[in-house]
Design an enzyme around this catalytic site. Structure first.
Site, PDB file in Angstrom:
ATOM      1  N   TYR A   1      15.070   3.368  24.452  1.00 13.00           N
ATOM      2  CA  TYR A   1      15.069   4.543  25.331  1.00 13.00           C
ATOM      3  C   TYR A   1      15.198   5.826  24.505  1.00 13.00           C
ATOM      4  O   TYR A   1      15.748   5.818  23.416  1.00 13.00           O
ATOM      5  CB  TYR A   1      16.166   4.441  26.400  1.00 13.00           C
ATOM      6  CG  TYR A   1      17.587   4.362  25.882  1.00 13.00           C
ATOM      7  CD1 TYR A   1      18.328   5.505  25.563  1.00 13.00           C
ATOM      8  CD2 TYR A   1      18.217   3.128  25.734  1.00 13.00           C
ATOM      9  CE1 TYR A   1      19.638   5.418  25.110  1.00 13.00           C
ATOM     10  CE2 TYR A   1      19.531   3.029  25.281  1.00 13.00           C
ATOM     11  CZ  TYR A   1      20.230   4.188  24.966  1.00 13.00           C
ATOM     12  OH  TYR A   1      21.525   4.103  24.516  1.00 13.00           O
TER      13      TYR A   1
ATOM     14  N   HIS B   1      19.249  -2.285  22.065  1.00 17.17           N
ATOM     15  CA  HIS B   1      20.589  -2.698  21.630  1.00 17.17           C
ATOM     16  C   HIS B   1      21.400  -3.151  22.830  1.00 17.17           C
ATOM     17  O   HIS B   1      21.111  -2.798  23.969  1.00 17.17           O
ATOM     18  CB  HIS B   1      21.316  -1.546  20.910  1.00 17.17           C
ATOM     19  CG  HIS B   1      21.480  -0.333  21.769  1.00 17.17           C
ATOM     20  ND1 HIS B   1      20.503   0.627  21.881  1.00 17.17           N
ATOM     21  CD2 HIS B   1      22.480   0.074  22.592  1.00 17.17           C
ATOM     22  CE1 HIS B   1      20.900   1.566  22.722  1.00 17.17           C
ATOM     23  NE2 HIS B   1      22.096   1.251  23.178  1.00 17.17           N
TER      24      HIS B   1
ATOM     25  N   ARG C   1      16.416   5.338  20.770  1.00 19.19           N
ATOM     26  CA  ARG C   1      17.352   4.294  20.351  1.00 19.19           C
ATOM     27  C   ARG C   1      16.615   2.966  20.246  1.00 19.19           C
ATOM     28  O   ARG C   1      15.886   2.600  21.170  1.00 19.19           O
ATOM     29  CB  ARG C   1      18.487   4.126  21.374  1.00 19.19           C
ATOM     30  CG  ARG C   1      19.482   5.263  21.503  1.00 19.19           C
ATOM     31  CD  ARG C   1      20.192   5.679  20.245  1.00 19.19           C
ATOM     32  NE  ARG C   1      20.601   4.636  19.305  1.00 19.19           N
ATOM     33  CZ  ARG C   1      21.628   3.783  19.456  1.00 19.19           C
ATOM     34  NH1 ARG C   1      22.381   3.850  20.524  1.00 19.19           N
ATOM     35  NH2 ARG C   1      21.923   2.891  18.532  1.00 19.19           N
TER      36      ARG C   1
ATOM     37  N   HIS D   1      25.460  -3.099  23.957  1.00 18.17           N
ATOM     38  CA  HIS D   1      26.806  -2.605  23.626  1.00 18.17           C
ATOM     39  C   HIS D   1      27.815  -3.745  23.768  1.00 18.17           C
ATOM     40  O   HIS D   1      27.772  -4.470  24.765  1.00 18.17           O
ATOM     41  CB  HIS D   1      27.203  -1.466  24.564  1.00 18.17           C
ATOM     42  CG  HIS D   1      26.375  -0.231  24.398  1.00 18.17           C
ATOM     43  ND1 HIS D   1      26.741   0.799  23.567  1.00 18.17           N
ATOM     44  CD2 HIS D   1      25.186   0.149  24.944  1.00 18.17           C
ATOM     45  CE1 HIS D   1      25.831   1.766  23.624  1.00 18.17           C
ATOM     46  NE2 HIS D   1      24.871   1.393  24.451  1.00 18.17           N
TER      47      HIS D   1
ATOM     48  N   TYR E   1      19.400   2.475  31.991  1.00 17.77           N
ATOM     49  CA  TYR E   1      20.754   2.121  32.423  1.00 17.77           C
ATOM     50  C   TYR E   1      20.907   2.478  33.893  1.00 17.77           C
ATOM     51  O   TYR E   1      20.236   3.383  34.384  1.00 17.77           O
ATOM     52  CB  TYR E   1      21.793   2.942  31.650  1.00 17.77           C
ATOM     53  CG  TYR E   1      21.988   2.570  30.196  1.00 17.77           C
ATOM     54  CD1 TYR E   1      22.671   1.415  29.845  1.00 17.77           C
ATOM     55  CD2 TYR E   1      21.524   3.404  29.180  1.00 17.77           C
ATOM     56  CE1 TYR E   1      22.887   1.101  28.513  1.00 17.77           C
ATOM     57  CE2 TYR E   1      21.736   3.090  27.842  1.00 17.77           C
ATOM     58  CZ  TYR E   1      22.418   1.934  27.510  1.00 17.77           C
ATOM     59  OH  TYR E   1      22.622   1.621  26.207  1.00 17.77           O
TER      60      TYR E   1
HETATM   61 FE   LIG Z   1      23.008   2.528  24.610  1.00 16.16          FE
END
Ligand SMILES: [Fe+3]
Lengths: 233, 196
Positions: A143, A156, A153, A158, A104
Site C-alpha cells: 500500500y 507485511h 510499503r 504486523h 486496512y
Molecule cells: Fe502496515
C-alpha cells in the site's frame, strides 16, 4: 529458573531517529535514555493462558460475514525462541494486516483499494510447549504511504508479542521473501544490521504447504532473554 | 545463541488489531480498565496526553502499563517471590484519542521489593508505542503524594531536574482521584525514558 536480559543484543533494534522515515524526526527522545537496573517490575510481565484466545482467533480466513476472504490463502507459522534458541511457550502473538488489496479496515485509512467484507485482518495465537504458533490468513497487499514521492510499503504483517517479561515485549513487522519494494522501504531499512534485517523476512515453507489448499510460510521470532543456566556442551 | 528479531513501528493502523475497544469487530486483549471486582487497592484514574517534538498531541500512539496491586503484588505465576492473587491482571492498554489523550482506571500500586530487598516507591511501568517510533520506549510513573519517592533507587538515577517528568500529579475530580501523567516524547519537558 531465572532469566537474564542482556543489553548488548538490543543493538539490532532500529535507531529511533532514522532520517529516511520522516515521522521519526519529532517522535524520538533527544535527551539520553537513563540506564537502570532490572527490578521485579521489569523482570515480570502479564501472563497469558488459553483464556486470552478463543477458538478460531488464529484463522483470519474464518472471521468473515458471508464467507471466505479474497486473496491467496496462506499458512503462517513459526517458533518463538529466546536468545539461546530455546522455545518460549505460552507467548501471546497478536497480528494485524491489510487485505489482499492492500487495505486496512481502520477508519482513518484513505487508500482507494476495496475493503473485503470477509476480512478484518486481526488474529491472535498462543505458542505451545515447543514455542510453536500457527495462523491461517491471506497474503496482504502493498500500500502507498506519504513518506516520500511514490512511497509504497512492501507487503507485511504486523506482529505483537508477549514473552516471559515486560522486557521481552516486541512489536515488529514480517515481510515476504523476494519483495522488490523492500529495497526502497525506509521502515525495514531502519534495521541496519543486514542479518538482523533478514530475520524480519519469512521463508517459503514447501514442507508445510498444503496440497490443493494453501502455501505455507515460516517466521521464527527471537525475543529478549536467555536462560541463566549455562548451556551444556 | 541467536540474534533478536528487530523492532518495527506499530504504525498508524493498529487500532482494529490491538485496541478495538468496541469500535472494531474484534475482541480486546486488554483495555484501559484494569479494575476487577476483587482487586486490592485504592481506585484511581491515570490520564495524560502524549505529545511530539513540536508539542503537538499524538493521536496515533498506544500506551501499555504493567503494575502491582494495592498490596504490591505482581500478578505473575510462581517464582520471584511475587504472589499470584486475584483476577487482577496488572496489565492495561490504551490508545490515544484524537487529542492525544490516554487513560487507565486502575488501583494505586503498593510498594514492591527491589532485587536487593530495598523497597521501591509505588510505581507503574509504562511502554509507549506510536507511528514514527521504531522501537517502543520505557518509562515509569510515580505518584506525587508518595514520600517514598525521595529514597527510590531508580528515581535516584535520574538527574534531579528531570525527575518531575516521572511524577504523576494528583487531582480530585467529582470525588475521584485522578493522576495526570503527560508524556512528552521530545523537546521542552521531555519525559525521562529508560534504557533497560
Ligand atoms: Fe502496515
Amino acid at each position: 529458573m531465572s532469566i537474564v536480559y542482556p543489553i548488548d543484543s538490543m543493538k539490532v533494534h532500529p535507531s529511533r531517529a532514522f532520517a529516511g522515515y520522516k515521522s521519526t524526526a519529532k517522535r524520538h527522545p533527544v535527551k539520553p535514555l537513563i540506564i537502570v537496573p532490572h527490578t521485579m517490575s521489569e523482570l515480570t510481565g502479564p501472563v497469558y493462558g488459553h483464556d486470552a484466545i478463543r477458538p478460531g482467533d488464529e484463522d483470519l480466513t474464518a472471521h468473515g460475514k458471508t464467507g471466505e476472504p479474497l486473496g491467496e490463502r496462506i499458512v503462517l507459522h513459526g517458533y518463538v525462541l529466546d536468545e539461546d534458541a530455546r522455545p518460549v511457550p505460552d507467548a501471546l502473538v497478536e497480528i494485524w494486516q491489510t487485505n489482499a488489496a492492500g487495505r486496512y479496515i481502520h477508519v482513518g485509512e484513505k487508500h482507494p483499494a476495496p475493503l473485503d467484507p470477509n476480512f478484518t485482518g486481526a488474529g491472535r495465537a498462543l505458542t505451545d510447549k515447543d514455542g510453536h504458533y500457527k495462523f491461517v490468513t491471506i497474503k496482504p497487499g502493498a500500500y502507498p504511504w506519504g513518506n516520500h514521492h511514490n512511497a509504497w510499503r512492501p507487503a507485511h504483517i504486523h506482529f505483537s508479542l508477549f514473552g516471559r517479561s515486560f522486557l521481552s515485549r516486541l512489536v515488529t513487522q514480517m515481510y515476504f521473501p523476494g519483495d522488490p519494494l523492500l529495497e526502497y522501504d525506509p521502515i525495514s531499512q531502519s534495521v541496519t544490521d543486514l542479518k538482523a534485517r533478514a530475520r524480519m523476512i519469512c521463508s517459503f515453507d514447501l514442507d508445510n504447504t498444503v496440497p490443493e489448499w494453501a502455501l505455507a510460510y515460516r517466521f521464527d521470532i527471537v525475543l529478549r532473554g536467555r536462560d541463566a543456566t549455562p548451556m551444556e556442551h | 545463541m541467536s540474534g533478536l528479531t528487530p523492532s518495527q513501528t506499530v504504525g498508524p493502523w493498529f487500532a482494529y488489531g490491538l485496541t478495538p475497544n468496541g469500535q472494531y469487530d474484534w475482541s480486546d486483549l486488554a483495555t484501559g480498565n484494569l479494575i476487577t471486582p476483587d482487586v486490592a487497592g485504592d481506585r484511581i484514574r491515570i490520564e495524560g496526553v502524549v505529545s511530539d517534538g513540536d508539542g503537538a498531541p499524538m493521536p496515533d500512539a498506544m500506551i501499555e502499563i504493567w503494575q502491582a496491586d494495592g498490596q504490591g503484588r505482581l500478578p505473575v505465576r510462581g517464582g520471584n517471590g511475587a504472589t499470584p492473587n486475584t483476577s487482577f491482571k496488572g496489565f492495561g492498554r490504551s490508545p490515544t484519542d484524537p487529542k492525544g489523550l490516554f487513560w487507565f482506571d486502575t488501583v494505586k500500586p503498593g510498594a514492591i521489593a527491589a532485587p536487593d530487598g530495598k523497597p521501591q516507591a509505588p510505581h507503574i511501568l509504562v511502554a509507549v508505542f506510536a507511528r514514527g517510533l521504531l522501537t517502543h520506549l520505557y518509562t515509569r510513573l510515580y505518584f506525587a503524594d508518595e514520600a517514598a519517592n525521595a529514597s527510590d533507587p531508580i528515581l535516584k538515577l535520574v538527574p534531579a531536574d528531570r525527575r518531575d517528568t516521572l511524577i504523576a500529579k494528583k487531582e480530585t475530580r467529582g470525588g475521584k482521584t485522578v493522576y495526570r501523567f503527560d508524556i512528552r516524547i521530545q523537546g521542552e519537558g521531555e519525559t525521562v525514558f529508560f534504557d533497560v
